[in-house]
Design a protein around this motif. Structure first.
Motif, PDB file in Angstrom:
ATOM      1  N   ARG A   1       6.363  -1.723  -2.454  1.00  0.00           N
ATOM      2  CA  ARG A   1       7.227  -0.740  -3.110  1.00  0.00           C
ATOM      3  C   ARG A   1       6.767  -0.478  -4.536  1.00  0.00           C
ATOM      4  NH1 ARG A   1      11.470  -3.537  -0.353  1.00  0.00           N
ATOM      5  NH2 ARG A   1      11.933  -4.720  -2.252  1.00  0.00           N
ATOM      6  N   ARG A   2       6.312  -1.522  -5.216  1.00  0.00           N
ATOM      7  CA  ARG A   2       5.818  -1.337  -6.584  1.00  0.00           C
ATOM      8  C   ARG A   2       4.555  -0.485  -6.601  1.00  0.00           C
ATOM      9  NH1 ARG A   2       6.508  -7.380  -9.345  1.00  0.00           N
ATOM     10  NH2 ARG A   2       8.794  -7.329  -9.494  1.00  0.00           N
ATOM     11  N   ILE A   3       3.680  -0.695  -5.627  1.00  0.00           N
ATOM     12  CA  ILE A   3       2.448   0.104  -5.563  1.00  0.00           C
ATOM     13  C   ILE A   3       2.781   1.567  -5.290  1.00  0.00           C
ATOM     14  CG2 ILE A   3       0.338   0.488  -4.240  1.00  0.00           C
ATOM     15  CD1 ILE A   3       0.162  -2.535  -3.836  1.00  0.00           C
ATOM     16  N   ARG A   4       3.711   1.809  -4.356  1.00  0.00           N
ATOM     17  CA  ARG A   4       4.107   3.187  -4.082  1.00  0.00           C
ATOM     18  C   ARG A   4       4.756   3.831  -5.300  1.00  0.00           C
ATOM     19  NH1 ARG A   4       5.685   1.055   1.091  1.00  0.00           N
ATOM     20  NH2 ARG A   4       7.836   0.844   0.310  1.00  0.00           N
ATOM     21  N   ALA A   5       5.579   3.060  -6.014  1.00  0.00           N
ATOM     22  CA  ALA A   5       6.207   3.593  -7.224  1.00  0.00           C
ATOM     23  C   ALA A   5       5.162   3.901  -8.290  1.00  0.00           C
ATOM     24  CB  ALA A   5       7.243   2.603  -7.759  1.00  0.00           C
ATOM     25  N   ALA A   6       4.134   3.028  -8.419  1.00  0.00           N
ATOM     26  CA  ALA A   6       3.075   3.270  -9.410  1.00  0.00           C
ATOM     27  C   ALA A   6       2.332   4.564  -9.099  1.00  0.00           C
ATOM     28  CB  ALA A   6       2.114   2.085  -9.441  1.00  0.00           C
ATOM     29  N   TRP A   7       1.974   4.761  -7.815  1.00  0.00           N
ATOM     30  CA  TRP A   7       1.284   5.995  -7.442  1.00  0.00           C
ATOM     31  C   TRP A   7       2.188   7.210  -7.622  1.00  0.00           C
ATOM     32  CZ3 TRP A   7      -3.588   6.796  -7.236  1.00  0.00           C
ATOM     33  CH2 TRP A   7      -4.462   5.762  -6.904  1.00  0.00           C
ATOM     34  N   LEU A   8       3.478   7.030  -7.407  1.00  0.00           N
ATOM     35  CA  LEU A   8       4.411   8.136  -7.597  1.00  0.00           C
ATOM     36  C   LEU A   8       4.458   8.575  -9.052  1.00  0.00           C
ATOM     37  CD1 LEU A   8       6.577   9.966  -6.330  1.00  0.00           C
ATOM     38  CD2 LEU A   8       8.267   8.192  -6.867  1.00  0.00           C
ATOM     39  N   PHE A   9       4.432   7.605  -9.974  1.00  0.00           N
ATOM     40  CA  PHE A   9       4.444   7.942 -11.395  1.00  0.00           C
ATOM     41  C   PHE A   9       3.083   8.448 -11.867  1.00  0.00           C
ATOM     42  CE2 PHE A   9       8.153   5.009 -11.457  1.00  0.00           C
ATOM     43  CZ  PHE A   9       9.069   5.866 -12.060  1.00  0.00           C
ATOM     44  N   LEU A  10       2.003   7.984 -11.232  1.00  0.00           N
ATOM     45  CA  LEU A  10       0.663   8.407 -11.646  1.00  0.00           C
ATOM     46  C   LEU A  10       0.290   9.782 -11.118  1.00  0.00           C
ATOM     47  CD1 LEU A  10      -1.424   5.117 -11.245  1.00  0.00           C
ATOM     48  CD2 LEU A  10      -0.888   6.304 -13.372  1.00  0.00           C
ATOM     49  N   THR A  11       0.889  10.209 -10.029  1.00  0.00           N
ATOM     50  CA  THR A  11       0.507  11.474  -9.403  1.00  0.00           C
ATOM     51  C   THR A  11       0.625  12.679 -10.338  1.00  0.00           C
ATOM     52  OG1 THR A  11       1.060  10.631  -7.219  1.00  0.00           O
ATOM     53  CG2 THR A  11       0.983  13.018  -7.489  1.00  0.00           C
ATOM     54  N   PRO A  12       1.739  12.870 -11.079  1.00  0.00           N
ATOM     55  CA  PRO A  12       1.786  14.026 -12.004  1.00  0.00           C
ATOM     56  C   PRO A  12       0.690  13.991 -13.057  1.00  0.00           C
ATOM     57  CG  PRO A  12       3.976  13.110 -11.670  1.00  0.00           C
ATOM     58  CD  PRO A  12       3.020  12.148 -11.059  1.00  0.00           C
ATOM     59  N   MET A  13       0.391  12.795 -13.580  1.00  0.00           N
ATOM     60  CA  MET A  13      -0.667  12.697 -14.585  1.00  0.00           C
ATOM     61  C   MET A  13      -2.027  13.036 -13.980  1.00  0.00           C
ATOM     62  SD  MET A  13      -3.331  10.577 -15.695  1.00  0.00           S
ATOM     63  CE  MET A  13      -2.963   8.969 -15.018  1.00  0.00           C
ATOM     64  N   LEU A  14      -2.285  12.540 -12.764  1.00  0.00           N
ATOM     65  CA  LEU A  14      -3.563  12.828 -12.121  1.00  0.00           C
ATOM     66  C   LEU A  14      -3.705  14.313 -11.798  1.00  0.00           C
ATOM     67  CD1 LEU A  14      -3.801   9.774  -9.680  1.00  0.00           C
ATOM     68  CD2 LEU A  14      -5.028  10.112 -11.837  1.00  0.00           C
ATOM     69  N   LEU A  15      -2.614  14.947 -11.377  1.00  0.00           N
ATOM     70  CA  LEU A  15      -2.660  16.380 -11.106  1.00  0.00           C
ATOM     71  C   LEU A  15      -2.925  17.172 -12.382  1.00  0.00           C
ATOM     72  CD1 LEU A  15       0.282  16.762  -8.559  1.00  0.00           C
ATOM     73  CD2 LEU A  15      -2.181  16.789  -8.096  1.00  0.00           C
ATOM     74  N   CYS A  16      -2.277  16.788 -13.478  1.00  0.00           N
ATOM     75  CA  CYS A  16      -2.526  17.456 -14.765  1.00  0.00           C
ATOM     76  C   CYS A  16      -3.961  17.238 -15.221  1.00  0.00           C
ATOM     77  CB  CYS A  16      -1.550  16.940 -15.821  1.00  0.00           C
ATOM     78  SG  CYS A  16       0.163  17.450 -15.564  1.00  0.00           S
ATOM     79  N   LEU A  17      -4.488  16.027 -14.992  1.00  0.00           N
ATOM     80  CA  LEU A  17      -5.869  15.739 -15.377  1.00  0.00           C
ATOM     81  C   LEU A  17      -6.847  16.584 -14.577  1.00  0.00           C
ATOM     82  CD1 LEU A  17      -7.594  13.924 -17.209  1.00  0.00           C
ATOM     83  CD2 LEU A  17      -7.670  12.261 -15.354  1.00  0.00           C
TER      84      LEU A  17
END
Length: 321
Positions: A26-42
């Motif tokens: 669950r922590r890994i999924r939450a980390a990817w969930l928070f990282l996804t907007p930043m990666l898309l902006c990048l």
């Protein structure tokens, strides 16, 4: 009585593979969930322009008509025709810009790390007015680079610059020096301005790292009567190595793509031309978008390779330690 050991059984117990628990998943999924907007902006901000630049480098696009370029493959990089080889990889001015950039990076970053570490060690000592000195030391870093470069251009002027005036008054020189026009002095003038500008940044990082070092090591060294220089080399410097690596990689990346300070001080002079200035000259002054994009792509590749190599070697060194 001797005991025979079977060859099939090892002398030690092999560690069992660690299975991920539901909480970890669950922590890994939450980390990817928070990282996804930043990666898309990048990808949107950096990835798309980079791909667009690479595509332009494969065309003969001109700045006057950006939509009329034709695909020419790798001709902007290297091509052969009836007159011989052509392209950026055989352009002497490009390789001069590469040498200038590497020379600027090596000298300026080395000086900034050494001087910044020395300043941080001084600011870490308790003395009256230390807080004021810490605030004042950040002034060069707070001034915009264009502004500081223009100020130094006036100070280094061979006619009315205060640097020549002071050196003449002290008898260090017999005639005014053309700091930014003389090919033998211009690179050192640029390095001097860049070091003055960015030493506070390195000193700030080093000072933050110094204040996080454990005090028990120094107490033990003081009780044992270890010489301060030996304490610095054996205790302080190894503990500061991670912060030094961070400061060095930041400064290396900035120095490799340097543009503003060199362009303000020396413009398009071949003695100080960096890779960024070369790409800008091809793109804006010569209006050759394809050739300028090829130079920008090569600049990105050089920066990426040096950054990855530096991080890899730095990590290996830290693992050895």
């Amino acid at each position: 009585m001797t005991t025979s050991i079977s060859r099939a059984q090892p002398f030690y117990d092999e560690p069992l593979p660690i299975k991920e628990t539901p909480v970890q998943r669950r922590r890994i999924r939450a980390a990817w969930l928070f990282l996804t907007p930043m990666l898309l902006c990048l990808l949107l901000v950096a990835g798309w322009p980079l791909l667009r630049t690479f595509w332009f480098s494969l065309t003969d696009t001109s700045l006057s008509d950006a939509g009329a370029g034709a695909f020419i493959g790798l001709s902007n990089y290297l091509a052969i025709d009836g007159d011989g080889w052509s392209g950026i990889l055989v352009d002497p001015l490009w390789w001069q810009a590469v040498r200038n950039t590497l020379h600027f990076t090596a000298v300026s970053v080395s000086l900034e790390i050494c001087i910044g570490l020395a300043v941080a060690l001084l600011l870490n000592v308790r003395f009256t007015g230390r807080a004021l000195v810490r605030a004042m030391i950040l002034i060069p870093w707070a001034i915009p680079t264009i502004v500081s470069a223009k100020i130094w251009a006036w100070m280094l002027n061979d006619q009315f610059g205060i640097i020549n005036h002071l050196m003449l008054g002290l008898g260090l020189i017999d005639a005014p020096l053309a700091w930014t026009a003389d090919a033998s002095l211009s690179m050192w003038a640029v390095i001097m301005v860049d070091v003055w500008k960015t030493v506070p940044f390195v000193a700030l990082l080093m000072l933050a790292a110094l204040q996080m070092l454990p005090g028990d090591c120094y107490e033990a060294a003081r009780v044992d009567g270890v010489h301060p220089l030996k304490v610095f080399w054996r205790v302080t410097l190894p503990l500061l190595m991670p912060a030094l690596l961070v400061a060095a990689i930041f400064r290396i990346l900035d120095s490799l793509r340097v543009f503003d300070v060199i362009y303000v001080l020396t413009s398009n002079s071949s003695s100080t031309m960096s890779m960024s200035i070369y790409a800008r000259q091809q793109l804006v002054e010569f209006q050759d978008v394809g050739y300028g994009s090829a130079a920008s792509t090569l600049l990105f590749l050089i920066v990426a390779v040096i950054a990855v190599l530096y991080l890899y070697l730095g990590r290996r060194q830290m693992e050895v330690r």
